[in-house]
Design a protein around this motif. Structure first.
Motif, PDB file in Angstrom:
ATOM      1  N   TYR A   1       0.832  -1.208   0.000  1.00 13.13           N
ATOM      2  CA  TYR A   1       0.000   0.000   0.000  1.00 13.13           C
ATOM      3  C   TYR A   1       0.871   1.265   0.000  1.00 13.13           C
ATOM      4  O   TYR A   1       0.689   2.163  -0.821  1.00 13.13           O
ATOM      5  N   HIS A   2       1.809   1.328   0.926  1.00 12.68           N
ATOM      6  CA  HIS A   2       2.644   2.525   1.033  1.00 12.68           C
ATOM      7  C   HIS A   2       3.555   2.686  -0.189  1.00 12.68           C
ATOM      8  O   HIS A   2       3.803   3.813  -0.632  1.00 12.68           O
ATOM      9  N   LEU A   3       4.033   1.579  -0.747  1.00 13.43           N
ATOM     10  CA  LEU A   3       4.839   1.667  -1.970  1.00 13.43           C
ATOM     11  C   LEU A   3       3.991   2.173  -3.139  1.00 13.43           C
ATOM     12  O   LEU A   3       4.488   2.914  -3.994  1.00 13.43           O
ATOM     13  N   ALA A   4       2.714   1.811  -3.161  1.00 16.81           N
ATOM     14  CA  ALA A   4       1.807   2.337  -4.191  1.00 16.81           C
ATOM     15  C   ALA A   4       1.652   3.849  -4.047  1.00 16.81           C
ATOM     16  O   ALA A   4       1.690   4.592  -5.043  1.00 16.81           O
ATOM     17  N   ILE A   5       1.506   4.313  -2.816  1.00 16.63           N
ATOM     18  CA  ILE A   5       1.361   5.753  -2.569  1.00 16.63           C
ATOM     19  C   ILE A   5       2.623   6.497  -2.997  1.00 16.63           C
ATOM     20  O   ILE A   5       2.550   7.557  -3.630  1.00 16.63           O
ATOM     21  N   ILE A   6       3.781   5.937  -2.681  1.00 11.13           N
ATOM     22  CA  ILE A   6       5.036   6.565  -3.094  1.00 11.13           C
ATOM     23  C   ILE A   6       5.115   6.633  -4.616  1.00 11.13           C
ATOM     24  O   ILE A   6       5.464   7.675  -5.180  1.00 11.13           O
ATOM     25  N   SER A   7       4.780   5.533  -5.279  1.00 16.32           N
ATOM     26  CA  SER A   7       4.823   5.505  -6.743  1.00 16.32           C
ATOM     27  C   SER A   7       3.883   6.540  -7.347  1.00 16.32           C
ATOM     28  O   SER A   7       4.219   7.191  -8.338  1.00 16.32           O
ATOM     29  N   LYS A   8       2.727   6.701  -6.729  1.00 13.57           N
ATOM     30  CA  LYS A   8       1.769   7.705  -7.208  1.00 13.57           C
ATOM     31  C   LYS A   8       2.360   9.105  -7.061  1.00 13.57           C
ATOM     32  O   LYS A   8       2.291   9.919  -7.979  1.00 13.57           O
ATOM     33  N   LYS A   9       2.957   9.380  -5.905  1.00 16.64           N
ATOM     34  CA  LYS A   9       3.559  10.693  -5.668  1.00 16.64           C
ATOM     35  C   LYS A   9       4.718  10.953  -6.633  1.00 16.64           C
ATOM     36  O   LYS A   9       4.977  12.088  -7.012  1.00 16.64           O
ATOM     37  N   GLN A  10       5.403   9.892  -7.040  1.00 14.28           N
ATOM     38  CA  GLN A  10       6.526  10.015  -7.967  1.00 14.28           C
ATOM     39  C   GLN A  10       6.059   9.998  -9.434  1.00 14.28           C
ATOM     40  O   GLN A  10       6.889  10.078 -10.328  1.00 14.28           O
TER      41      GLN A  10
ATOM     42  N   TRP B   1       2.181  -2.018  -7.589  1.00 14.05           N
ATOM     43  CA  TRP B   1       2.038  -2.017  -6.128  1.00 14.05           C
ATOM     44  C   TRP B   1       0.569  -1.989  -5.710  1.00 14.05           C
ATOM     45  O   TRP B   1       0.178  -2.676  -4.758  1.00 14.05           O
ATOM     46  N   THR B   2      -0.233  -1.208  -6.405  1.00 13.73           N
ATOM     47  CA  THR B   2      -1.654  -1.105  -6.049  1.00 13.73           C
ATOM     48  C   THR B   2      -2.361  -2.436  -6.269  1.00 13.73           C
ATOM     49  O   THR B   2      -3.169  -2.868  -5.438  1.00 13.73           O
ATOM     50  N   SER B   3      -2.055  -3.094  -7.378  1.00 15.62           N
ATOM     51  CA  SER B   3      -2.660  -4.406  -7.655  1.00 15.62           C
ATOM     52  C   SER B   3      -2.240  -5.429  -6.604  1.00 15.62           C
ATOM     53  O   SER B   3      -3.073  -6.212  -6.117  1.00 15.62           O
TER      54      SER B   3
END
Length: 127
Positions: free
Chosen positions: A78-87, A96-98
């Motif tokens: 979850y947190h890696l998905a959020i980081i990827s989104k911010k990047q 990551w989201t999947s």
């Protein structure tokens, strides 16, 4: 740390989680080290310190997988998905989201799985 985080007192939360992480490392409690790394990373994400947050999450993810801690693995995703989104990294965001959605679903964490579904529907470019 958690109360400070919920109150958006990020410096206090960071200090608390860094102390907890240091203690967990000093007593070689690997599972707690993974959790503390994840908690600290969540604060760093809020502070936009994404590089260190990602590094901590990757370490926590390795430890969580080693301990077969599926909940911790899901939270790392979850947190890696959020980081990827911010990047604005669309490919990593989708991956990551999947993974997070699938992990939360397998754990029966319906609300978290649904939030991942909604995040996927919004996409990476919508911040």
């Amino acid at each position: 740390g958690e109360i400070a985080l919920l109150r958006h007192q990020y410096e206090a939360a960071e200090t608390s989680y860094r102390q907890a992480l240091s203690l967990a490392i000093s007593i070689q409690w690997r599972k707690l080290t993974a959790y503390c790394s994840g908690w600290l990373a969540s604060v760093l994400v809020e502070k936009e310190e994404l590089q260190e947050a990602e590094q901590l999450l990757q370490e926590a993810l390795r430890a969580a997988k080693q301990h077969k801690d599926r909940r911790c693995v899901a939270k790392c995703y979850y947190h890696l998905a959020i980081i990827s989104k911010k990047q604005k990294d669309s490919e990593a965001f989708l991956d990551w989201t999947s993974l997070a959605k699938e992990a939360f679903s397998k754990l029966g964490m319906v609300e978290a799985a649904n939030s991942m579904k909604e995040l996927l529907e919004k996409g990476c470019s919508d911040t």
